[in-house]
Write a protein that holds these residues in place. Structure first.
Motif, PDB file in Angstrom:
ATOM      1  N   ARG A  34       0.818  -1.355  -0.141  1.00  0.00           N
ATOM      2  CA  ARG A  34       0.034   0.003  -0.066  1.00  0.00           C
ATOM      3  C   ARG A  34       0.872   1.343  -0.023  1.00  0.00           C
ATOM      4  NH1 ARG A  34      -3.019   1.088   4.554  1.00  0.00           N
ATOM      5  NH2 ARG A  34      -4.617   2.269   3.370  1.00  0.00           N
ATOM      6  N   LYS A  35       1.961   1.092   0.325  1.00  0.00           N
ATOM      7  CA  LYS A  35       2.943   2.456   0.628  1.00  0.00           C
ATOM      8  C   LYS A  35       3.380   2.786  -0.996  1.00  0.00           C
ATOM      9  CE  LYS A  35       5.610   1.060   4.668  1.00  0.00           C
ATOM     10  NZ  LYS A  35       6.968   0.711   5.018  1.00  0.00           N
ATOM     11  N   TYR A  36       3.182   2.104  -1.971  1.00  0.00           N
ATOM     12  CA  TYR A  36       3.399   2.069  -3.191  1.00  0.00           C
ATOM     13  C   TYR A  36       2.543   2.008  -4.317  1.00  0.00           C
ATOM     14  CZ  TYR A  36       8.095   1.567  -0.776  1.00  0.00           C
ATOM     15  OH  TYR A  36       8.835   1.918   0.196  1.00  0.00           O
ATOM     16  N   ILE A  37       1.310   1.252  -4.032  1.00  0.00           N
ATOM     17  CA  ILE A  37       0.456   1.247  -4.891  1.00  0.00           C
ATOM     18  C   ILE A  37      -0.964   1.477  -4.140  1.00  0.00           C
ATOM     19  CG2 ILE A  37      -0.731  -0.374  -6.447  1.00  0.00           C
ATOM     20  CD1 ILE A  37       1.678  -1.983  -6.880  1.00  0.00           C
ATOM     21  N   PRO A  38      -1.835   2.349  -4.642  1.00  0.00           N
ATOM     22  CA  PRO A  38      -2.998   2.782  -3.972  1.00  0.00           C
ATOM     23  C   PRO A  38      -3.789   1.251  -3.749  1.00  0.00           C
ATOM     24  CG  PRO A  38      -3.151   3.747  -6.008  1.00  0.00           C
ATOM     25  CD  PRO A  38      -1.679   3.135  -5.809  1.00  0.00           C
ATOM     26  N   ALA A  39      -4.195   1.215  -2.486  1.00  0.00           N
ATOM     27  CA  ALA A  39      -5.083  -0.274  -2.347  1.00  0.00           C
ATOM     28  C   ALA A  39      -5.993  -0.153  -1.157  1.00  0.00           C
ATOM     29  CB  ALA A  39      -4.264  -1.511  -2.296  1.00  0.00           C
ATOM     30  N   ASP A  40      -7.343  -0.517  -1.236  1.00  0.00           N
ATOM     31  CA  ASP A  40      -7.879  -0.777  -0.139  1.00  0.00           C
ATOM     32  C   ASP A  40      -8.106  -2.211   0.296  1.00  0.00           C
ATOM     33  OD1 ASP A  40      -9.137   1.990   0.772  1.00  0.00           O
ATOM     34  OD2 ASP A  40      -9.828   2.064  -1.419  1.00  0.00           O
ATOM     35  N   GLY A  41      -7.695  -3.106  -0.596  1.00  0.00           N
ATOM     36  CA  GLY A  41      -7.611  -4.422  -0.111  1.00  0.00           C
ATOM     37  C   GLY A  41      -6.913  -5.191  -1.290  1.00  0.00           C
ATOM     38  N   LEU A  42      -6.766  -6.374  -0.715  1.00  0.00           N
ATOM     39  CA  LEU A  42      -6.119  -7.262  -1.670  1.00  0.00           C
ATOM     40  C   LEU A  42      -6.840  -8.725  -1.539  1.00  0.00           C
ATOM     41  CD1 LEU A  42      -2.330  -8.140  -1.574  1.00  0.00           C
ATOM     42  CD2 LEU A  42      -3.705  -9.923  -1.026  1.00  0.00           C
ATOM     43  N   ALA A 135      -5.398 -18.879 -11.076  1.00  0.00           N
ATOM     44  CA  ALA A 135      -5.667 -17.889  -9.665  1.00  0.00           C
ATOM     45  C   ALA A 135      -5.171 -16.525 -10.020  1.00  0.00           C
ATOM     46  CB  ALA A 135      -4.742 -18.596  -8.608  1.00  0.00           C
ATOM     47  N   THR A 136      -5.671 -15.684  -9.207  1.00  0.00           N
ATOM     48  CA  THR A 136      -5.332 -14.328  -9.373  1.00  0.00           C
ATOM     49  C   THR A 136      -4.991 -13.671  -8.123  1.00  0.00           C
ATOM     50  OG1 THR A 136      -7.559 -13.466  -9.574  1.00  0.00           O
ATOM     51  CG2 THR A 136      -6.507 -13.722 -11.530  1.00  0.00           C
ATOM     52  N   ILE A 137      -4.163 -12.766  -8.112  1.00  0.00           N
ATOM     53  CA  ILE A 137      -4.098 -11.750  -6.625  1.00  0.00           C
ATOM     54  C   ILE A 137      -4.393 -10.501  -7.284  1.00  0.00           C
ATOM     55  CG2 ILE A 137      -2.330 -10.641  -5.199  1.00  0.00           C
ATOM     56  CD1 ILE A 137      -2.585 -13.421  -4.177  1.00  0.00           C
ATOM     57  N   SER A 138      -5.421  -9.975  -6.674  1.00  0.00           N
ATOM     58  CA  SER A 138      -5.748  -8.728  -7.117  1.00  0.00           C
ATOM     59  C   SER A 138      -5.957  -7.267  -5.923  1.00  0.00           C
ATOM     60  CB  SER A 138      -6.925  -8.577  -7.805  1.00  0.00           C
ATOM     61  OG  SER A 138      -8.015  -9.175  -6.930  1.00  0.00           O
ATOM     62  N   LEU A 139      -5.495  -6.193  -6.386  1.00  0.00           N
ATOM     63  CA  LEU A 139      -5.639  -5.126  -5.456  1.00  0.00           C
ATOM     64  C   LEU A 139      -6.743  -4.571  -5.949  1.00  0.00           C
ATOM     65  CD1 LEU A 139      -1.763  -3.954  -5.349  1.00  0.00           C
ATOM     66  CD2 LEU A 139      -3.060  -5.237  -3.649  1.00  0.00           C
ATOM     67  N   TYR A 140      -7.387  -3.818  -5.055  1.00  0.00           N
ATOM     68  CA  TYR A 140      -8.742  -2.875  -5.422  1.00  0.00           C
ATOM     69  C   TYR A 140      -8.573  -1.777  -4.714  1.00  0.00           C
ATOM     70  CZ  TYR A 140     -11.021  -4.866  -1.303  1.00  0.00           C
ATOM     71  OH  TYR A 140     -11.414  -5.506  -0.164  1.00  0.00           O
ATOM     72  N   SER A 141      -9.168  -0.525  -5.352  1.00  0.00           N
ATOM     73  CA  SER A 141      -9.178   0.754  -4.601  1.00  0.00           C
ATOM     74  C   SER A 141     -10.591   1.212  -4.733  1.00  0.00           C
ATOM     75  CB  SER A 141      -8.213   1.587  -5.474  1.00  0.00           C
ATOM     76  OG  SER A 141      -8.689   2.913  -5.101  1.00  0.00           O
ATOM     77  N   PHE A 142     -11.164   2.013  -3.946  1.00  0.00           N
ATOM     78  CA  PHE A 142     -12.395   2.414  -3.803  1.00  0.00           C
ATOM     79  C   PHE A 142     -12.710   3.517  -4.683  1.00  0.00           C
ATOM     80  CE2 PHE A 142     -13.254  -0.027   0.321  1.00  0.00           C
ATOM     81  CZ  PHE A 142     -13.787  -1.013  -0.488  1.00  0.00           C
ATOM     82  N   SER A 143     -11.602   4.038  -5.474  1.00  0.00           N
ATOM     83  CA  SER A 143     -12.011   5.193  -6.259  1.00  0.00           C
ATOM     84  C   SER A 143     -11.578   4.909  -7.753  1.00  0.00           C
ATOM     85  CB  SER A 143     -10.617   6.204  -6.029  1.00  0.00           C
ATOM     86  OG  SER A 143      -9.395   5.505  -5.811  1.00  0.00           O
ATOM     87  N   GLN A 144     -12.061   5.381  -8.584  1.00  0.00           N
ATOM     88  CA  GLN A 144     -12.048   5.103  -9.987  1.00  0.00           C
ATOM     89  C   GLN A 144     -10.717   5.432 -10.476  1.00  0.00           C
ATOM     90  OE1 GLN A 144     -15.127   5.408 -12.759  1.00  0.00           O
ATOM     91  NE2 GLN A 144     -16.642   4.334 -11.408  1.00  0.00           N
ATOM     92  N   HIS A 145     -10.453   4.910 -11.891  1.00  0.00           N
ATOM     93  CA  HIS A 145      -9.178   5.338 -12.291  1.00  0.00           C
ATOM     94  C   HIS A 145      -7.940   5.488 -11.352  1.00  0.00           C
ATOM     95  CE1 HIS A 145     -11.233   5.626 -15.963  1.00  0.00           C
ATOM     96  NE2 HIS A 145     -12.190   6.236 -15.228  1.00  0.00           N
TER      97      HIS A 145
END
Ligand SMILES: Nc1ncnc2c1ncn2[C@@H]1O[C@H](COP(=O)(O)OP(=O)(O)OP(=O)(O)O)[C@@H](O)[C@H]1O
Length: 523
Positions: A34-42, A135-145
């Protein structure tokens, strides 16, 4: 904040390896990413061959959630998905997919709906490992773009460590599930066996009523229990009942007969050992304490424990942890202790053979099991129970009925060997009285105050030999006649009207040695 790709790889790998506990490792890893890629969850997801995906783990700022959420996709979504990636602007970057407006992408839309992710951007990294579906590992963020090509490139650097970590975690989970199922199955079989063998507590409503009330009360709490009673009174039976009444009943009940294990082995038996801890320790072994984790440890004949073993036992009870012999790490154990003895513990403490402090720890809730001579009202029910049970075990069913005086004979006897002796005497009567009603003429009729050792010998006593010796001699005689053959039409089992396996276990139990010879002609 920016970071060099190698540095990022190194730190993600280190945090994934920091703990065997997947949840801890993923949480630490997520904090770093999260320090380098915006993420609310993995999130970690596996796609099955039919296209449906199971979301296995989700990590957020709040913590880690192990979940098994099925996300079904319609065939239309899958087709639409393919068309989506045919467009130039939607190409993968270093294998990583960017969904900056999930509501436009069909698959991402289905995901967001089921997982309640609302408006979000996703960065999806396919990972692969042996023997598993994609399988996938994904990061998600609650903002668009939220995601850029740089984020995708950085995230792609950690494909391998994630593949390895998730592969190990899945295997670990599989082993845990199997062991959990194995535990449940063992318990189920144990209960099944109890039902089949008809092991029930006779006298629970009469002579053992008070004992059963205490057993039920103490079962609800975790206190150690001390079962006190003469040999053969049913201490094993009551220990099992306490375990079954307790909330640990789905866990194991592990019995240790402290008197039957040589002094030099008791430590390893109770606490286990590491490989090479002593000569003969060729592999690592878990001790009974560890095996009784989440269940009950029944220490039978606890008065026989050596002083050295007592010290270790005291430590294990005090600190709820053990150390295997030759080991350096402590292992927490969650075990309820039930101890039993037929010895006079006060005497043992006085003579210095039993530690008083250990006794106080074990004797929190003593239950005295009365000898059979003090609850003679249970004898008729016990006798009928053993007649039925033993006749089935010995293949002598239906059993002979009792002779008119037989019950009086049983009631008049004092039973120094308690319920075990009664069960043995019934077995003997069933074997000897194949075609006649059961009698117990050989029983000494004791007065209530006399015990067997005080009975004066009469001249006929020379005929009386221990029960097991008598059975051994009888079996040897039959084996001689059959030339050592157990099974088959001319075998000893057939002559004795027993199942061959029952006879084999009797021979083993009584340590009967025999050789195959030519069968003797019956005289
Ligand atoms: N109330 C009972 N109902 C049915 N069977 C019983 C009962 N009490 C004891 N038994 C049976 O009698 C035998 C001896 O009982 P158990 O082994 O529990 O005695 P114990 O007090 O633990 O003996 P020891 O001190 O020698 O270990 C066992 O086969 C047990 O199943």
């Amino acid at each position: 904040m920016t970071v060099d790709k190698h540095q990022f790889f190194r730190n993600v790998t280190l945090s994934l390896c920091c703990s065997l506990d997947l949840e801890k490792a993923l949480f630490k890893c997520f904090q770093y990413i999260r320090k380098y890629i915006p993420a609310d969850g993995l999130q970690f997801d596996i796609t099955e061959p039919n296209g449906a995906t199971v979301s296995i783990v989700r990590v957020t700022k709040e913590g880690v959630e192990i979940q098994d959420i099925l996300i079904p996709f319609s065939p239309e979504s899958i087709e639409e998905e393919q068309r989506y990636f045919e467009k130039k602007e939607n190409k993968k970057i270093d294998d990583v997919l960017i969904f900056n407006a999930p509501n436009i992408n069909p698959i991402s839309k289905d995901f967001a709906k089921v997982l309640n992710l609302k408006e979000a951007s996703n960065l999806v990294l396919p990972v692969d490992f042996e023997d598993s579906f994609p399988a996938t590992i994904s990061l998600y963020s609650f903002s668009q773009h939220a995601y850029t090509a740089d984020h995708a490139k950085l995230f792609s650097a950690v494909k391998e460590p994630f593949s390895m970590a998730m592969s190990n975690a899945l295997r670990h989970r599989d082993v845990q599930n199997r062991s959990e199922n194995f535990k449940k199955e063992t318990q189920r079989l144990y209960l099944e066996l109890m039902k089949i063998s008809g092991d029930k507590i006779i006298g629970a409503e009469s002579g053992l009523k008070e004992v059963m009330t205490l057993a039920r009360h103490v079962a609800e709490v975790e206190s150690p229990v001390m079962l006190l009673g003469e040999t053969g009174t049913g201490k094993d039976v009551i220990a099992n009942a306490i375990h079954q009444f307790s909330k640990r009943h789905e866990g194991p009940v592990v019995k240790v007969n402290c008197g039957a294990i040589p002094e030099n082995l008791i430590d390893s038996e109770l606490f286990g050992h590491e490989k090479g801890a002593f000569t003969g320790a060729v592999s690592q072994k878990r001790g009974k304490f560890e095996r009784a984790d989440s269940g009950t440890l029944f220490l039978d004949e606890v008065g026989e424990l050596s002083l050295v073993a007592q010290v270790r036992l005291l430590r294990a009870i005090q600190f709820k942890e053990i150390e295997r012999l030759g080991g350096t790490r402590t292992i927490p154990v969650d075990t309820r202790i039930i101890a039993a003895t037929h010895r006079d513990m006060d005497e043992l403490i006085k003579s210095g053979t039993f530690r008083e402090d250990l006794y106080f720890r074990l004797n929190v809730f003593p239950i005295h099991i009365p000898p059979l001579r003090k609850r003679k009202e249970d004898i008729p029910a016990l006798a009928h129970y053993f007649i039925e049970k033993k006749a089935k075990d010995l293949n002598l069913y239906p059993p002979q009925r009792l002779a008119p005086r037989a019950m009086d004979q049983l009631m008049d006897y004092d039973w120094p060997g308690n319920v075990r002796e009664l069960s043995n005497i019934i077995e003997r009567a069933l074997i000897l009285n194949r075609n006649t009603p059961l009698t117990f003429d050989h029983l000494h009729i004791n007065s209530a105050t006399r015990n067997a050792s005080e009975i004066p010998r009469d001249k006929n006593d020379d005929d009386i030999i221990p029960f097991d010796d008598m059975i051994s001699q009888y079996i040897v005689k039959v084996l001689k006649r059959t030339g050592g053959r157990i099974e088959g039409p001319n075998g000893a089992a057939k002559l004795l009207n027993m199942k061959p396996n029952t006879l084999r276990s009797k021979i083993k139990k009584l340590n009967i040695r025999f050789h195959r010879t030519k069968a003797q002609k019956p005289s």
